[in-house]
Design a protein around this motif. Structure first.
Motif, PDB file in Angstrom:
ATOM      1  N   ARG A   1       0.839  -1.207   0.000  1.00 46.51           N
ATOM      2  CA  ARG A   1       0.000   0.000   0.000  1.00 46.51           C
ATOM      3  C   ARG A   1       0.868   1.249   0.000  1.00 46.51           C
ATOM      4  N   ILE A   2       0.323   2.286  -0.571  1.00 46.90           N
ATOM      5  CA  ILE A   2       1.022   3.564  -0.582  1.00 46.90           C
ATOM      6  C   ILE A   2       0.584   4.328   0.669  1.00 46.90           C
ATOM      7  N   VAL A   3       1.573   4.915   1.343  1.00 47.66           N
ATOM      8  CA  VAL A   3       1.258   5.566   2.609  1.00 47.66           C
ATOM      9  C   VAL A   3       1.191   7.087   2.447  1.00 47.66           C
ATOM     10  N   TYR A   4       0.097   7.659   2.938  1.00 53.05           N
ATOM     11  CA  TYR A   4      -0.050   9.116   2.929  1.00 53.05           C
ATOM     12  C   TYR A   4      -0.024   9.600   4.371  1.00 53.05           C
ATOM     13  N   SER A   5       0.369  10.837   4.586  1.00 49.02           N
ATOM     14  CA  SER A   5       0.385  11.283   5.980  1.00 49.02           C
ATOM     15  C   SER A   5      -0.997  11.796   6.371  1.00 49.02           C
ATOM     16  N   LYS A   6      -1.259  11.777   7.670  1.00 51.75           N
ATOM     17  CA  LYS A   6      -2.593  12.160   8.146  1.00 51.75           C
ATOM     18  C   LYS A   6      -2.885  13.630   7.841  1.00 51.75           C
ATOM     19  N   ASN A   7      -1.820  14.448   7.975  1.00 46.30           N
ATOM     20  CA  ASN A   7      -2.029  15.857   7.663  1.00 46.30           C
ATOM     21  C   ASN A   7      -1.373  16.192   6.336  1.00 46.30           C
ATOM     22  N   PRO A   8      -2.171  16.359   5.298  1.00 45.57           N
ATOM     23  CA  PRO A   8      -1.581  16.680   4.011  1.00 45.57           C
ATOM     24  C   PRO A   8      -0.872  18.030   4.085  1.00 45.57           C
ATOM     25  N   PRO A   9       0.041  18.305   3.229  1.00 40.51           N
ATOM     26  CA  PRO A   9       0.464  17.429   2.138  1.00 40.51           C
ATOM     27  C   PRO A   9       1.396  16.289   2.584  1.00 40.51           C
ATOM     28  N   SER A  10       1.196  15.121   1.958  1.00 40.81           N
ATOM     29  CA  SER A  10       2.149  14.029   2.130  1.00 40.81           C
ATOM     30  C   SER A  10       3.356  14.328   1.253  1.00 40.81           C
ATOM     31  N   VAL A  11       4.515  13.916   1.730  1.00 35.61           N
ATOM     32  CA  VAL A  11       5.706  14.106   0.905  1.00 35.61           C
ATOM     33  C   VAL A  11       6.247  12.748   0.489  1.00 35.61           C
ATOM     34  N   PHE A  12       6.493  12.590  -0.797  1.00 36.41           N
ATOM     35  CA  PHE A  12       7.184  11.387  -1.300  1.00 36.41           C
ATOM     36  C   PHE A  12       8.572  11.821  -1.747  1.00 36.41           C
ATOM     37  N   LEU A  13       9.571  11.191  -1.170  1.00 34.52           N
ATOM     38  CA  LEU A  13      10.948  11.511  -1.547  1.00 34.52           C
ATOM     39  C   LEU A  13      11.431  10.420  -2.501  1.00 34.52           C
ATOM     40  N   ILE A  14      11.889  10.822  -3.683  1.00 36.42           N
ATOM     41  CA  ILE A  14      12.306   9.844  -4.690  1.00 36.42           C
ATOM     42  C   ILE A  14      13.829   9.814  -4.724  1.00 36.42           C
ATOM     43  N   VAL A  15      14.419   8.683  -4.366  1.00 34.91           N
ATOM     44  CA  VAL A  15      15.881   8.617  -4.252  1.00 34.91           C
ATOM     45  C   VAL A  15      16.445   7.443  -5.058  1.00 34.91           C
ATOM     46  N   GLY A  16      17.753   7.483  -5.285  1.00 37.92           N
ATOM     47  CA  GLY A  16      18.385   6.362  -5.985  1.00 37.92           C
ATOM     48  C   GLY A  16      19.700   6.745  -6.638  1.00 37.92           C
TER      49      GLY A  16
ATOM     50  N   VAL B   1      16.646  29.622  -7.017  1.00 37.46           N
ATOM     51  CA  VAL B   1      17.093  28.966  -5.780  1.00 37.46           C
ATOM     52  C   VAL B   1      17.879  27.710  -6.158  1.00 37.46           C
ATOM     53  N   ASN B   2      19.072  27.556  -5.565  1.00 36.51           N
ATOM     54  CA  ASN B   2      19.912  26.426  -5.936  1.00 36.51           C
ATOM     55  C   ASN B   2      20.292  25.550  -4.761  1.00 36.51           C
ATOM     56  N   GLU B   3      19.503  25.636  -3.705  1.00 37.18           N
ATOM     57  CA  GLU B   3      19.821  24.844  -2.535  1.00 37.18           C
ATOM     58  C   GLU B   3      18.681  23.871  -2.271  1.00 37.18           C
ATOM     59  N   PRO B   4      18.964  22.582  -2.290  1.00 36.20           N
ATOM     60  CA  PRO B   4      17.917  21.574  -2.140  1.00 36.20           C
ATOM     61  C   PRO B   4      17.014  21.828  -0.938  1.00 36.20           C
ATOM     62  N   LEU B   5      17.625  22.149   0.202  1.00 32.08           N
ATOM     63  CA  LEU B   5      16.832  22.292   1.416  1.00 32.08           C
ATOM     64  C   LEU B   5      15.879  23.479   1.336  1.00 32.08           C
ATOM     65  N   LYS B   6      16.406  24.576   0.811  1.00 28.44           N
ATOM     66  CA  LYS B   6      15.574  25.773   0.652  1.00 28.44           C
ATOM     67  C   LYS B   6      14.429  25.498  -0.295  1.00 28.44           C
ATOM     68  N   LEU B   7      14.754  24.841  -1.403  1.00 27.49           N
ATOM     69  CA  LEU B   7      13.733  24.505  -2.391  1.00 27.49           C
ATOM     70  C   LEU B   7      12.636  23.672  -1.739  1.00 27.49           C
ATOM     71  N   ALA B   8      13.068  22.690  -0.961  1.00 27.94           N
ATOM     72  CA  ALA B   8      12.114  21.769  -0.355  1.00 27.94           C
ATOM     73  C   ALA B   8      11.175  22.492   0.598  1.00 27.94           C
ATOM     74  N   LYS B   9      11.754  23.343   1.430  1.00 25.77           N
ATOM     75  CA  LYS B   9      10.924  24.081   2.388  1.00 25.77           C
ATOM     76  C   LYS B   9       9.908  24.935   1.663  1.00 25.77           C
ATOM     77  N   ALA B  10      10.386  25.658   0.655  1.00 32.83           N
ATOM     78  CA  ALA B  10       9.502  26.575  -0.073  1.00 32.83           C
ATOM     79  C   ALA B  10       8.381  25.804  -0.765  1.00 32.83           C
ATOM     80  N   ALA B  11       8.722  24.685  -1.370  1.00 32.10           N
ATOM     81  CA  ALA B  11       7.711  23.914  -2.099  1.00 32.10           C
ATOM     82  C   ALA B  11       6.687  23.329  -1.137  1.00 32.10           C
ATOM     83  N   LEU B  12       7.155  22.927   0.024  1.00 29.40           N
ATOM     84  CA  LEU B  12       6.235  22.356   1.008  1.00 29.40           C
ATOM     85  C   LEU B  12       5.233  23.418   1.470  1.00 29.40           C
ATOM     86  N   ARG B  13       5.762  24.611   1.674  1.00 33.74           N
ATOM     87  CA  ARG B  13       4.885  25.704   2.067  1.00 33.74           C
ATOM     88  C   ARG B  13       3.857  25.950   0.957  1.00 33.74           C
TER      89      ARG B  13
END
Ligand SMILES: Nc1nc2c(ncn2[C@@H]2O[C@H](COP(=O)(O)OP(=O)(O)O)[C@@H](O)[C@H]2O)c(=O)[nH]1
Ligand SMILES: [Mg+2]
Lengths: 448, 316
Positions: free
Chosen positions: A92-107, A164-176
């Motif tokens: 099953r695919i897991v979503y978080s109780k409080n959206p937005p759910s975040v899926f991190l794609i790695v490899g 913006v060229n910093e992964p962490l900054k990008l992530a925070k902003a997109a989540l917001r």
């Protein structure tokens, strides 16, 4: 190599079939063949060893089951154990109780993360979600542009994060952005990296801490060899991956990495990528993987399907007709109808082992519409024409074309295909639908 | 191909395997195989020596067929002439492997026959575009004039990626719009190169699975176009293989050889923990030389293949 394996298996079990019950001897023999098959399929050698040990133990302890031949018994054990290892139900695919759910794609680099991110977006949208896409691959040239194009192609929203060229900054902003604008899943495509690259692995750790993802999907190439255990274990140890997305399964790699990764991480395979098109993403079915690992295409599922759709009696009658050279256009039509009942043709062909004439069959570029047309053309023939194809002259061809709303050229095409089919089926003395496959493989089926 | 950037490479070479070793040492031992021990101990050969040897070979992706072939050879030698100790086993297996893999600088770039056309092929994501950037840079540094042909018109942002590599290498890209016929782009690139007396044309192609019949035919067509436009072209067709690739690599090599006429192999991503042993199986069956190895994502991370170092790294 590929071709041999199926044959070798069949030979092994033919040998085993002669014997009344499982003995230490024939078990050894079978285990050897299975070991080679799994190694050839790129399952990690340590995983293979543990696997074989488990199956051997089961074989040795097996009660004599009169309903099954030794070959069937071994196959059943191997199959069960493979399914047990791969997971016996759909994950099953897991979503978080409080959206937005975040899926991190790695490899690793080049495993197919960006394409898969696009496919996942499409899949989520089809299932009623509103995903927002973000690339934090600030390293590879044009990686972010690639995701932007992919997002556009599936009509998904991308968070551009320009400047913006910093992964962490990008992530925070997109989540917001996702929270504010009601996107319920944030898909984060990360840069490919080696598991030995400490700095970049740390970056993933930080992303995880910041985003608290409900899914961390490890994207792995189905062609991966022995190293799969190392990379998967490292990613898992650091991040605690929640599932695997196995890509490029549309090729002919056996995908032993699936078993290796599952064995070292314990995490399920959730999706498989089966093509470059953005809808070529499927959920993972362990039983299909099993026969693929053993190099038998999806023969097992094909048989199941065939059993559902085919009347064995009819298959035998057909075999008889082929032998007597009485395979008529009406039979040809029957075959086509049967095929259509079984589902999309390319899927069925994809399930077959890539051997002998089957290989050419796959290249024959058969498609559904063509089948429908073929059926219409044969329907427009008279009974006599269907039974005696030789009498179909130019005049008759014209009439048939008119009757079926096709062209003489297309009628010619069908007659040519029919001739080819006759030839091919004769050469495999049975072929796809002619009873040969069920007979050969009946040893893999439970006796009833 | 004349090893471009020879001197820069010399310096790197020694650095590479030590770097590789460091990288490997850093990995927490997930599934540690005590392979080295088999060779360091001066002990007599027994069943377990051969077993660990077998594991080392399998673990390096050499594959069950080639592995059991090699093990049989050792067993045979051991019983016929009596191999004394593990050291002898090592030198024997080393020699056997060296007989199979060879690094080769196959086709020298001709100065009279211009342009020298190199087509880069391989399945998706193996590192074709990156390798082209690195290669172009080496040629240019060697004083050759280079053009890169952007014939991956399929993958999203593939041309943009190549553009950036072109800028890094200081090399011009010949491109058309997304979705254009790859052969048409190739034609353009060859025409422009002939007019400009360009020394080398490197052709990027879209990644494709070797099972896709129509895409493989597309490569055949590109070959034909190259041959028609430039005498003797393509002079080289390099198949890029990712070091993590398992036994499917053999099938890739077979099919790409059939359609594209592969002349050499580039083994990429050797900076990870994968050994790339499948090239042994490939070399054994198809006798294709391995020309370069990729050891990172930076422009200098491409070095000529060294058979001895490669073989030694299989056991580390
Ligand atoms: N670590 C490492 N990564 C590489 C190497 N060569 C290519 N890559 C990476 O692999 C990924 C795919 O490369 P790309 O050149 O786009 O592959 P292509 O699809 O075959 O053109 C990119 O992330 C590259 O940076 C290498 O030798 N080592
Ligand atoms: Mg590319």
């Amino acid at each position: 190599m590929f071709d041999n394996l199926t044959e070798k298996f069949q030979r092994t079990f033919k040998t085993l079939r002669g014997e009344a019950k499982l003995t230490e001897n024939n078990i050894d023999f079978a285990m050897h063949e299975i070991r080679v098959a799994l190694l050839e399929a790129d399952v990690n050698f340590k995983v293979v060893k543990e696997f074989i040990d488990r199956v051997r133990t089961k074989c040795l302890g097996a009660e004599v089951m009169t309903a099954l031949s030794p070959a069937q018994q071994v196959i059943a054990f191997v199959r069960d154990e493979l399914i047990a290892t791969l997971g016996d139900k759909e994950a099953r695919i897991v979503y978080s109780k409080n959206p937005p759910s975040v899926f991190l794609i790695v490899g690793l680099q080049g495993s197919g993360k960006t394409t898969s991110t696009g496919k996942l977006a499409g899949w989520l949208m089809k299932n009623g979600h509103r995903p927002l896409l973000l690339s934090v691959d600030v390293y590879r040239p044009a990686a972010r542009e690639q995701l932007a194009v992919v997002a556009r192609d599936v009509n998904a929203k991308l968070y551009p994060g320009e400047g913006v060229n910093e992964p962490l900054k990008l992530a925070k902003a997109a989540l917001r952005e996702a929270s504010l604008t009601g996107y319920d899943v944030l898909l984060v495509d990360t840069a490919g990296r080696l598991h030995v690259d400490e700095a970049l692995m740390q970056e993933l750790s930080m992303l995880k801490r910041e985003l608290n993802p409900s899914e961390i999907l490890f994207v792995a190439d189905a062609m991966t060899g022995q190293d799969a255990v190392k990379s998967a274990a490292e990613f898992h140890e650091l991040l605690g991956i929640s599932g695997v997305l196995l890509t490029k399964l549309d090729g002919d790699a056996r995908g032993g990495a699936a078993l290796s990764i599952r064995a070292v991480t314990g995490q399920p395979i959730k999706f498989v990528g089966v093509g470059e098109k953005l809808d070529a993403l499927e959920q993972f079915y362990p039983d299909r993987m099993v026969s693929r690992l053993l190099g038998m295409g999806d023969v097992l599922s094909l048989i199941e399907k065939a059993q559902e759709t085919f009347d064995l009696k009819q298959a035998e009658r057909l075999q008889e007709k082929l032998r007597k050279d009485e395979f008529s256009l009406a039979d040809f039509r029957d075959q086509i109808q049967q095929m259509r009942k079984m589902g999309p043709l390319d899927k069925i062909l994809g399930m077959l082992p890539q051997i002998g004439p089957m290989k050419d069959l796959k290249k024959a570029n058969l498609d559904e519409r063509e089948l429908v047309r073929t059926e219409a053309i044969i329907n427009s023939m008279t009974e006599r024409e269907r039974n005696h194809h030789q009498i179909i002259n130019g005049q008759r061809r014209k009439r048939i074309a008119r009757g079926s709303g096709t062209t003489v050229n297309q009628v010619n095409q069908v007659l040519k295909q029919y001739a080819q089919m006759r030839k091919m089926m004769k050469s495999v003395s049975g072929g796809l639908m002619g009873g040969k496959i069920p007979r050969n493989l009946s040893q893999f089926l439970p006796k009833n | 191909m004349i090893p471009a950037g020879q001197d820069a490479t010399e310096k790197k070479k020694s650095g590479f395997f030590s770097r590789l070793k460091n990288a490997v040492a850093k990995t927490r031992d997930v599934l540690n195989t005590p392979v080295e021990e088999i060779f360091t101990l001066k002990k007599a050969i027994d069943k377990s020596t051969l077993e660990s040897l077998e594991m080392a070979l399998l673990g390096a992706d050499i594959g069950p067929a080639t592995t059991s072939h090699l093990i049989e050879k050792i067993r045979d030698q051991a019983s016929r002439q009596g191999l004394k100790d593990a050291a002898e086993v090592k030198s024997l297996i080393r020699n056997e492997l060296l007989k199979v893999v060879r690094g080769e600088t196959a086709h020298p770039v001709s100065l009279t026959q211009k342009p020298h056309v190199i087509i880069i092929v391989g399945v998706n994501g193996v590192g074709k575009t990156t390798t082209i950037g690195k290669l172009a840079n080496q040629f240019r540094r060697d004083g050759r004039s280079v053009k890169i042909c952007a014939a991956d018109t399929f993958r999203a942002a593939a041309v943009e990626q190549l553009e950036i590599w072109g800028q890094r290498a200081g090399v011009e890209i010949v491109r058309q719009k997304h979705g254009a016929d790859p052969s048409a782009v190739l034609f353009d690139a060859l025409k422009a190169s002939k007019a400009a007396h360009t020394d080398v044309v490197i052709v990027d192609t879209a990644g494709r699975l070797h099972t896709k019949h129509n895409l493989m035919q597309e490569l055949e067509k590109m070959r034909r176009i190259a041959a028609r436009e430039v005498e003797g072209a393509p002079h080289e067709v390099l198949l890029v293989i990712d070091a993590v690739t398992g036994q499917n690599g053999v099938q890739q090599a077979r099919e790409f050889t059939k359609s594209a006429g592969v002349t050499g192999i580039v083994l990429t991503k050797l900076d990870g923990t994968a050994k790339g042993g499948v090239v042994v199986a490939i070399a054994k069956e198809l006798n294709i030389p391995i020309q370069f190895v990729g050891v990172g994502e930076k422009i200098d991370d491409l070095i000529p293949f060294d058979a001895e170092e490669f073989v030694d790294s299989l056991f580390e």
